[in-house]
Design a protein around this motif. Structure first.
Motif, PDB file in Angstrom:
ATOM      1  N   GLU A  31       0.790  -1.240   0.000  1.00 14.94           N
ATOM      2  CA  GLU A  31       0.000   0.000   0.000  1.00 14.94           C
ATOM      3  C   GLU A  31       0.821   1.289   0.000  1.00 14.94           C
ATOM      4  N   LEU A  32       2.071   1.216   0.511  1.00 18.52           N
ATOM      5  CA  LEU A  32       2.817   2.469   0.736  1.00 18.52           C
ATOM      6  C   LEU A  32       3.778   2.806  -0.396  1.00 18.52           C
ATOM      7  N   ASP A  33       3.940   4.096  -0.635  1.00 17.73           N
ATOM      8  CA  ASP A  33       4.995   4.563  -1.547  1.00 17.73           C
ATOM      9  C   ASP A  33       6.232   4.991  -0.763  1.00 17.73           C
ATOM     10  N   ILE A  34       6.019   5.484   0.472  1.00 17.40           N
ATOM     11  CA  ILE A  34       7.176   5.913   1.280  1.00 17.40           C
ATOM     12  C   ILE A  34       7.811   4.671   1.934  1.00 17.40           C
ATOM     13  N   PRO A  35       9.118   4.761   2.269  1.00 16.28           N
ATOM     14  CA  PRO A  35       9.767   3.600   2.888  1.00 16.28           C
ATOM     15  C   PRO A  35       9.305   3.371   4.321  1.00 16.28           C
ATOM     16  N   PHE A  36       9.434   2.138   4.768  1.00 17.10           N
ATOM     17  CA  PHE A  36       9.089   1.845   6.166  1.00 17.10           C
ATOM     18  C   PHE A  36      10.100   0.873   6.763  1.00 17.10           C
ATOM     19  N   VAL A  37      10.223   0.929   8.090  1.00 13.56           N
ATOM     20  CA  VAL A  37      11.021  -0.071   8.801  1.00 13.56           C
ATOM     21  C   VAL A  37      10.074  -1.004   9.536  1.00 13.56           C
ATOM     22  N   ALA A  38      10.541  -2.232   9.726  1.00 14.05           N
ATOM     23  CA  ALA A  38       9.780  -3.219  10.496  1.00 14.05           C
ATOM     24  C   ALA A  38      10.106  -3.027  11.960  1.00 14.05           C
ATOM     25  N   SER A  39       9.068  -3.024  12.796  1.00 10.93           N
ATOM     26  CA  SER A  39       9.279  -2.851  14.225  1.00 10.93           C
ATOM     27  C   SER A  39       8.431  -3.858  14.989  1.00 10.93           C
ATOM     28  N   GLY A  40       8.980  -4.374  16.087  1.00  7.65           N
ATOM     29  CA  GLY A  40       8.256  -5.381  16.860  1.00  7.65           C
ATOM     30  C   GLY A  40       8.816  -6.760  16.565  1.00  7.65           C
ATOM     31  N   GLY A  41       9.512  -7.334  17.555  1.00  7.06           N
ATOM     32  CA  GLY A  41      10.044  -8.686  17.385  1.00  7.06           C
ATOM     33  C   GLY A  41      11.385  -8.743  16.692  1.00  7.06           C
ATOM     34  N   MET A  42      12.005  -7.575  16.457  1.00  7.38           N
ATOM     35  CA  MET A  42      13.280  -7.555  15.724  1.00  7.38           C
ATOM     36  C   MET A  42      14.442  -7.674  16.727  1.00  7.38           C
ATOM     37  N   ALA A  43      15.380  -8.586  16.432  1.00  7.04           N
ATOM     38  CA  ALA A  43      16.466  -8.818  17.395  1.00  7.04           C
ATOM     39  C   ALA A  43      17.821  -9.013  16.768  1.00  7.04           C
ATOM     40  N   ASP A  44      17.862  -9.538  15.541  1.00  7.54           N
ATOM     41  CA  ASP A  44      19.163  -9.957  15.007  1.00  7.54           C
ATOM     42  C   ASP A  44      19.164  -9.896  13.481  1.00  7.54           C
ATOM     43  N   ALA A  45      20.208 -10.526  12.890  1.00  4.12           N
ATOM     44  CA  ALA A  45      20.345 -10.480  11.431  1.00  4.12           C
ATOM     45  C   ALA A  45      19.173 -11.182  10.737  1.00  4.12           C
TER      46      ALA A  45
ATOM     47  N   GLU B 226      21.900 -12.357  25.923  1.00  3.33           N
ATOM     48  CA  GLU B 226      23.097 -11.756  26.510  1.00  3.33           C
ATOM     49  C   GLU B 226      23.042 -10.236  26.395  1.00  3.33           C
ATOM     50  N   ILE B 227      24.019  -9.586  27.035  1.00  2.00           N
ATOM     51  CA  ILE B 227      24.009  -8.118  27.135  1.00  2.00           C
ATOM     52  C   ILE B 227      25.280  -7.568  26.471  1.00  2.00           C
ATOM     53  N   PRO B 228      25.253  -7.406  25.151  1.00  2.00           N
ATOM     54  CA  PRO B 228      26.442  -6.892  24.451  1.00  2.00           C
ATOM     55  C   PRO B 228      26.479  -5.366  24.506  1.00  2.00           C
ATOM     56  N   THR B 229      27.553  -4.765  23.988  1.00  6.03           N
ATOM     57  CA  THR B 229      27.501  -3.319  23.770  1.00  6.03           C
ATOM     58  C   THR B 229      26.644  -3.094  22.518  1.00  6.03           C
ATOM     59  N   VAL B 230      26.162  -1.874  22.344  1.00  6.20           N
ATOM     60  CA  VAL B 230      25.375  -1.560  21.148  1.00  6.20           C
ATOM     61  C   VAL B 230      26.215  -1.803  19.892  1.00  6.20           C
ATOM     62  N   LYS B 231      27.491  -1.436  19.969  1.00 11.83           N
ATOM     63  CA  LYS B 231      28.351  -1.609  18.787  1.00 11.83           C
ATOM     64  C   LYS B 231      28.526  -3.091  18.454  1.00 11.83           C
ATOM     65  N   GLU B 232      28.749  -3.908  19.492  1.00  8.69           N
ATOM     66  CA  GLU B 232      28.878  -5.355  19.238  1.00  8.69           C
ATOM     67  C   GLU B 232      27.600  -5.893  18.603  1.00  8.69           C
ATOM     68  N   LEU B 233      26.460  -5.452  19.132  1.00  9.98           N
ATOM     69  CA  LEU B 233      25.169  -5.934  18.614  1.00  9.98           C
ATOM     70  C   LEU B 233      24.990  -5.551  17.145  1.00  9.98           C
ATOM     71  N   ILE B 234      25.205  -4.276  16.841  1.00  7.91           N
ATOM     72  CA  ILE B 234      24.968  -3.808  15.470  1.00  7.91           C
ATOM     73  C   ILE B 234      26.002  -4.409  14.507  1.00  7.91           C
ATOM     74  N   ASP B 235      27.259  -4.459  14.926  1.00 12.27           N
ATOM     75  CA  ASP B 235      28.287  -5.062  14.054  1.00 12.27           C
ATOM     76  C   ASP B 235      27.936  -6.516  13.742  1.00 12.27           C
ATOM     77  N   ARG B 236      27.505  -7.228  14.774  1.00 14.55           N
ATOM     78  CA  ARG B 236      27.161  -8.647  14.575  1.00 14.55           C
ATOM     79  C   ARG B 236      25.964  -8.786  13.637  1.00 14.55           C
ATOM     80  N   ILE B 237      24.958  -7.942  13.836  1.00 12.62           N
ATOM     81  CA  ILE B 237      23.773  -8.017  12.961  1.00 12.62           C
ATOM     82  C   ILE B 237      24.188  -7.802  11.512  1.00 12.62           C
ATOM     83  N   MET B 238      25.008  -6.796  11.279  1.00 15.33           N
ATOM     84  CA  MET B 238      25.366  -6.484   9.891  1.00 15.33           C
ATOM     85  C   MET B 238      26.247  -7.575   9.283  1.00 15.33           C
TER      86      MET B 238
END
Ligand SMILES: Cc1cc2nc3c(=O)[nH]c(=O)nc-3n(C[C@H](O)[C@H](O)[C@H](O)COP(=O)(O)O)c2cc1C
Length: 323
Positions: free
Chosen positions: A167-181, A296-308
């Motif tokens: 339905e949308l023309d503008i971009p969207f992000v998924a939210s809810g239940g997101m945790a990893d790659a 587990e409780i990583p740093t934000v950087k560890e979490l984001i680097d791992r996801i990517m």
């Protein structure tokens, strides 16, 4: 990774940290932005323009990357000074606002004139279309799984995201239940241009909340959230605890006659006690089913680097080989 969301917000990775009451302080927002995502300060936790001004300035000292401010529009007899909050956002040169709750249409001209990109949080396709119609630049589509307020439609992301994409023309992000790659790649396969995380970011070393809260999330499973306040049409997904059970017992006893005042002990003034004083059982606080994926409780950087890094592996090996 380059998507419409990284381009829109000038960020490296398509990962946003949603506004969270008493969690989205400068420290967390800056950590997420420094790691290449988009961090968000929660405007209403600061409450007044002066305090928000100080928090934004603090964040600007901690990062030179883009970050945003969340403005949650709640029905209230004594509403916060929204025009004043928007003024300090503009005066400090913040270029992203995450709006949530009621329709932000009346505030759109001021924000658009200041060159602010607005991403509105929506729990339904119809609200997402409305957000697009009033000039929002993007939408954060929050499925039924989400921590906080999932709305009243109860549509999970496996249905909601492709419906939004249709339905949308503008971009969207998924939210809810997101945790990893896996979440990121799945969200993108369903049509999203990135993902927004709430609960996952609380259980990080950088989140400026009490260790007890982080451990409560790590110790929780996907079975441990509850929906409260449905009869008040203000449904909230929270972590179960004795206070939530007492609240639910009242909901059962009062049925449709339940009034907000009946449950005030379990919901009012809870966040500082939980997040700052480390009393996770002080009352009801938002938490997503995704707690079941947090171990587990990583740093934000560890979490984001791992996801990517893992997202790349899923994309380049697993999916490409299978297809
Ligand atoms: C503790 C907590 C507080 C939250 N407070 C807010 C808020 O003040 N305003 C808002 O728009 N969303 C709020 N949210 C929702 C998040 O921004 C995000 O949309 C949600 O957490 C996504 O679901 P997830 O927890 O499964 O990642 C909150 C969520 C949590 C877990």
């Amino acid at each position: 990774m380059k998507t419409q969301i990284t381009e829109l917000f000038g960020i490296e990775h398509p990962i946003i940290q949603g506004g969270m009451h008493y969690v989205g302080f400068a420290e967390l927002a800056a950590a997420v932005s420094n790691a290449g995502g988009l961090g968000i300060i929660t405007g209403l936790t600061q409450g007044t323009p002066d305090k928000l001004d100080a928090e934004i300035k603090k964040c600007q000292e901690l990062t030179d990357k883009p970050f945003g401010v969340n403005l949650t529009f709640l029905p209230s007899l004594t509403p916060p000074d929204y025009p004043g909050l928007i003024e300090v956002i503009i005066n400090n040169g913040v270029k992203v606002v995450e709006t949530a709750g009621r329709n932000p249409a009346v505030y759109m001209p001021a924000m658009k004139d200041a060159g602010i990109k607005v991403i509105h949080k929506c729990t339904s396709v119809r609200h997402s279309i409305k957000a697009q119609d009033i000039g929002c630049d993007a939408v954060s589509v929050d499925g039924f799984e989400c921590g906080g307020h999932p709305g009243e439609d109860d549509i999970p992301n496996f249905i909601l995201l492709p419906r939004a994409a249709d339905e949308l023309d503008i971009p969207f992000v998924a939210s809810g239940g997101m945790a990893d790659a896996r979440s990121l790649i799945a969200a993108m396969a369903l049509g999203a241009e990135g993902m927004n995380m709430g609960t996952r970011f609380i259980a990080t070393k950088d989140a400026p909340v009490h260790q007890n809260v982080k451990e409560a999330i790590v110790n929780a499973s996907e079975l441990d959230t509850r929906l409260i306040m449905r009869s008040l049409t203000n449904t909230e997904r929270v972590l179960n605890n004795p206070a939530v059970e007492s609240l639910m017992a009242k909901e059962k006893a009062y049925g449709d006659e339940l009034k907000f005042e009946d449950i005030i002990d379990e919901v009012a003034g809870v966040y500082p006690k939980v997040m700052m004083d480390g009393e996770p059982e002080a009352g009801a606080w938002s938490c997503g089913m995704v707690a079941g994926l947090v171990s587990e409780i990583p740093t934000v950087k560890e979490l984001i680097d791992r996801i990517m890094a893992e997202a790349e592996k899923i994309g380049s090996s697993k999916l490409q080989k299978a297809i």
